[in-house]
Design a protein around this motif. Structure first.
Motif, PDB file in Angstrom:
ATOM      1  N   SER A 206       0.836  -1.187   0.000  1.00 14.25           N
ATOM      2  CA  SER A 206       0.000   0.000   0.000  1.00 14.25           C
ATOM      3  C   SER A 206       0.879   1.248   0.000  1.00 14.25           C
ATOM      4  O   SER A 206       1.608   1.503   0.959  1.00 14.25           O
ATOM      5  N   ASP A 207       0.834   2.011  -1.099  1.00 12.21           N
ATOM      6  CA  ASP A 207       1.605   3.236  -1.229  1.00 12.21           C
ATOM      7  C   ASP A 207       0.771   4.380  -0.649  1.00 12.21           C
ATOM      8  O   ASP A 207      -0.207   4.822  -1.254  1.00 12.21           O
ATOM      9  N   GLU A 208       1.184   4.879   0.513  1.00 12.24           N
ATOM     10  CA  GLU A 208       0.390   5.852   1.261  1.00 12.24           C
ATOM     11  C   GLU A 208       1.098   7.199   1.399  1.00 12.24           C
ATOM     12  O   GLU A 208       0.919   7.918   2.375  1.00 12.24           O
ATOM     13  N   ILE A 209       1.860   7.576   0.371  1.00 19.20           N
ATOM     14  CA  ILE A 209       2.630   8.804   0.437  1.00 19.20           C
ATOM     15  C   ILE A 209       1.734  10.040   0.550  1.00 19.20           C
ATOM     16  O   ILE A 209       2.129  11.058   1.113  1.00 19.20           O
ATOM     17  N   TYR A 210       0.491   9.973   0.023  1.00 18.93           N
ATOM     18  CA  TYR A 210      -0.418  11.128   0.069  1.00 18.93           C
ATOM     19  C   TYR A 210      -1.459  11.001   1.173  1.00 18.93           C
ATOM     20  O   TYR A 210      -2.487  11.677   1.144  1.00 18.93           O
ATOM     21  N   LYS A 211      -1.179  10.184   2.142  1.00 12.41           N
ATOM     22  CA  LYS A 211      -2.134   9.895   3.211  1.00 12.41           C
ATOM     23  C   LYS A 211      -2.678  11.151   3.893  1.00 12.41           C
ATOM     24  O   LYS A 211      -3.858  11.215   4.262  1.00 12.41           O
ATOM     25  N   ALA A 212      -1.862  12.168   4.073  1.00 12.05           N
ATOM     26  CA  ALA A 212      -2.289  13.385   4.778  1.00 12.05           C
ATOM     27  C   ALA A 212      -3.282  14.201   3.969  1.00 12.05           C
ATOM     28  O   ALA A 212      -3.991  15.043   4.524  1.00 12.05           O
ATOM     29  N   TYR A 213      -3.339  13.955   2.651  1.00 13.22           N
ATOM     30  CA  TYR A 213      -4.153  14.791   1.769  1.00 13.22           C
ATOM     31  C   TYR A 213      -5.466  14.096   1.417  1.00 13.22           C
ATOM     32  O   TYR A 213      -5.637  13.566   0.321  1.00 13.22           O
ATOM     33  N   CYS A 214      -6.397  14.095   2.340  1.00 13.25           N
ATOM     34  CA  CYS A 214      -7.746  13.569   2.110  1.00 13.25           C
ATOM     35  C   CYS A 214      -8.732  14.675   2.463  1.00 13.25           C
ATOM     36  O   CYS A 214      -8.735  15.151   3.600  1.00 13.25           O
ATOM     37  N   TYR A 215      -9.581  15.067   1.510  1.00 14.18           N
ATOM     38  CA  TYR A 215     -10.398  16.260   1.676  1.00 14.18           C
ATOM     39  C   TYR A 215     -11.860  15.981   2.024  1.00 14.18           C
ATOM     40  O   TYR A 215     -12.455  16.712   2.803  1.00 14.18           O
ATOM     41  N   ASP A 216     -12.430  14.964   1.436  1.00 13.31           N
ATOM     42  CA  ASP A 216     -13.877  14.766   1.567  1.00 13.31           C
ATOM     43  C   ASP A 216     -14.249  13.485   2.307  1.00 13.31           C
ATOM     44  O   ASP A 216     -15.422  13.256   2.587  1.00 13.31           O
ATOM     45  N   GLN A 217     -13.288  12.646   2.586  1.00 12.56           N
ATOM     46  CA  GLN A 217     -13.560  11.393   3.283  1.00 12.56           C
ATOM     47  C   GLN A 217     -12.300  10.976   4.010  1.00 12.56           C
ATOM     48  O   GLN A 217     -11.203  11.370   3.628  1.00 12.56           O
ATOM     49  N   PRO A 218     -12.430  10.204   5.065  1.00 11.44           N
ATOM     50  CA  PRO A 218     -11.240   9.786   5.819  1.00 11.44           C
ATOM     51  C   PRO A 218     -10.391   8.801   5.039  1.00 11.44           C
ATOM     52  O   PRO A 218     -10.890   8.052   4.186  1.00 11.44           O
TER      53      PRO A 218
ATOM     54  N   PRO B 283     -11.301  15.028  -7.797  1.00 13.16           N
ATOM     55  CA  PRO B 283     -10.282  14.444  -6.917  1.00 13.16           C
ATOM     56  C   PRO B 283     -10.660  14.666  -5.456  1.00 13.16           C
ATOM     57  O   PRO B 283     -11.133  15.749  -5.087  1.00 13.16           O
ATOM     58  N   THR B 284     -10.464  13.667  -4.647  1.00 11.46           N
ATOM     59  CA  THR B 284     -10.805  13.747  -3.223  1.00 11.46           C
ATOM     60  C   THR B 284      -9.577  13.713  -2.325  1.00 11.46           C
ATOM     61  O   THR B 284      -9.701  13.713  -1.105  1.00 11.46           O
ATOM     62  N   GLY B 285      -8.399  13.679  -2.936  1.00 13.60           N
ATOM     63  CA  GLY B 285      -7.173  13.663  -2.168  1.00 13.60           C
ATOM     64  C   GLY B 285      -5.973  13.976  -3.029  1.00 13.60           C
ATOM     65  O   GLY B 285      -6.103  14.275  -4.218  1.00 13.60           O
ATOM     66  N   ALA B 286      -4.777  13.876  -2.442  1.00 11.83           N
ATOM     67  CA  ALA B 286      -3.515  14.235  -3.092  1.00 11.83           C
ATOM     68  C   ALA B 286      -3.620  15.665  -3.619  1.00 11.83           C
ATOM     69  O   ALA B 286      -4.369  16.478  -3.077  1.00 11.83           O
ATOM     70  N   PHE B 287      -2.870  16.015  -4.663  1.00  8.42           N
ATOM     71  CA  PHE B 287      -3.030  17.341  -5.278  1.00  8.42           C
ATOM     72  C   PHE B 287      -2.960  17.225  -6.796  1.00  8.42           C
ATOM     73  O   PHE B 287      -2.273  17.978  -7.475  1.00  8.42           O
ATOM     74  N   TYR B 288      -3.715  16.229  -7.299  1.00  8.70           N
ATOM     75  CA  TYR B 288      -3.790  15.981  -8.728  1.00  8.70           C
ATOM     76  C   TYR B 288      -5.241  15.929  -9.185  1.00  8.70           C
ATOM     77  O   TYR B 288      -6.145  15.578  -8.422  1.00  8.70           O
ATOM     78  N   ALA B 289      -5.427  16.256 -10.470  1.00 12.38           N
ATOM     79  CA  ALA B 289      -6.693  16.020 -11.154  1.00 12.38           C
ATOM     80  C   ALA B 289      -6.360  15.341 -12.476  1.00 12.38           C
ATOM     81  O   ALA B 289      -5.279  15.547 -13.045  1.00 12.38           O
ATOM     82  N   PHE B 290      -7.307  14.560 -12.995  1.00 11.52           N
ATOM     83  CA  PHE B 290      -7.034  13.716 -14.166  1.00 11.52           C
ATOM     84  C   PHE B 290      -8.200  13.837 -15.151  1.00 11.52           C
ATOM     85  O   PHE B 290      -8.998  12.922 -15.293  1.00 11.52           O
ATOM     86  N   PRO B 291      -8.301  14.987 -15.836  1.00 13.74           N
ATOM     87  CA  PRO B 291      -9.424  15.190 -16.755  1.00 13.74           C
ATOM     88  C   PRO B 291      -9.296  14.378 -18.037  1.00 13.74           C
ATOM     89  O   PRO B 291      -8.189  14.052 -18.486  1.00 13.74           O
TER      90      PRO B 291
END
Length: 373
Positions: free
Chosen positions: A197-209, A304-312
């Protein structure tokens, strides 16, 4: 040429990185608008800077022990015990999360092993699998980037050795639901398959735990790091925790490869663990909202609900042709979706940028959608 005959075939797995090429362009182009690079734009908190300087001045500049200083490992153990299953979990400090992934795949994959990857995936996963003789098995998560447990179950064979999961996800920014993660964790446990489990962006969750498979499966191997949370990607510090026999093998491999993680920065991370970065996380949540608002009538975009990326989804052409046109026409730097996927229908936006850059990027992206070549 004779020297080309000396090269190992495995080096052919590593073509010139598109992302590295964009790094080079970003350093040379004037008047660029860079929404390509996936690293925090905020300055390292002053307390962490001072801790690093103090460690350097205190002479902590020689090798540490290979597994990392005991003080940092124990601080991480205390946090891990409160959150994850598994009584025998151990931890190793690594040279970045990428180093963590290298050690984990080296310790787990034999030639011929099959490894499940959810498409789209972070760029290094399939290369590392192939480097150690494994065979990637891709599971399509389009169009909403959700994990279907039935697809996963159908993809398993007697050769399946490992499942790699990344949530919050790079490149989509999607956080896997608790139900999805639990289903993957329990299926792997029933079948005796390892999970990384790659959890490098674990701190960046905006809308759900955030939910880790390690909450449900005590055998989960977790890769984490400090770079995204504390804005120190250049310090190259990560970690892995998991069952002690696996971590012990990773320590042996680190002794003969990386030797040890950067010593003075390990001491700085002891301070970092006590630093509150909630304001930075909230800032990126606002930038995410600004991006969604700005592009909602122009692009098909899974929020996007986490990290700091969007993928349109691209409004025309392929991901590659769209990104190339954005660069030529507007000096706008993006990453084509084919870098992360078996299909090239999307592109990645990294919104870890200042307000001016983000606003200008949104303006240019609107113009690109409205004015195809």
């Amino acid at each position: 040429m004779m020297v080309e005959r000396w090269l190992a075939q495995r080096t052919e797995l590593f073509g010139h990185s598109v992302i590295e090429h964009i790094f080079e362009l970003a350093s040379t182009l004037e008047d660029r608008v860079d929404l390509s690079i996936g690293q925090p734009h905020f300055e390292v908190p002053s307390k962490i800077q001072e801790a690093a300087i103090e460690a350097i001045r205190a002479g902590r500049n020689r090798y540490s022990i290979s597994q990392g200083i005991e003080e940092l490992r124990e601080a991480l153990r205390q946090k891990i015990r409160q959150e994850y299953q598994g009584d025998d979990r151990e931890v190793i400090i690594t040279c970045g999360t990428s180093g963590a992934l290298v050690l984990a795949t080296a310790a787990l994959i034999n030639p011929g092993d099959e490894v499940i990857l959810f498409d789209p995936w972070f760029v290094v996963y399939d290369r590392l699998v192939k480097l150690f003789g494994g065979q990637p098995v891709y599971i399509n998560t389009y169009p909403r980037f959700t994990i279907d447990p039935e697809k996963l179950a159908a993809a398993l064979t007697p050769k399946t050795k490992l499942i790699i999961i990344n949530s919050p996800n790079n490149p989509t920014g999607v956080v896997a639901s608790s139900e999805e993660v639990e289903a993957v964790a329990k299926l792997a446990m029933r079948q005796g398959i390892a999970i990384l489990s790659d959890e490098i962006y674990k701190a960046y969750c905006y809308d759900q735990p955030f939910t880790s498979p390690g909450y449900f499966n005590p055998w989960t191997i977790v890769a984490g790091g400090f770079s995204k949370t504390y804005g120190v990607p250049g310090w190259r510090l990560g970690f892995v925790h998991g069952p002690k026999p696996i971590i012990d093998r990773m320590i042996r491999i680190q002794q003969y490869t990386f030797v040890c993680p950067p010593h003075p920065f390990q001491w700085a991370m002891l301070t970092a663990l006590e630093v509150d970065v909630a304001s930075h996380i909230a800032d990126y949540a606002r930038k995410r909202d600004q991006l969604l608002q700005g592009l909602r009538d122009y692009y098909d975009l899974v929020p996007p609900t986490g990290a700091f990326y969007a993928f349109p989804h691209v409004p025309w052409g392929t991901g590659k042709s769209f990104v190339e046109h954005a660069l030529r026409r507007y000096r706008l730097l993006l990453v084509p979706g084919g870098v992360f996927s078996q299909q090239d229908t999307h592109f990645r936006i990294a919104y870890a940028v200042d307000e001016t850059t983000l606003s200008r990027g949104i303006e240019l992206l609107r113009s690109l959608a409205e004015n195809p070549p």
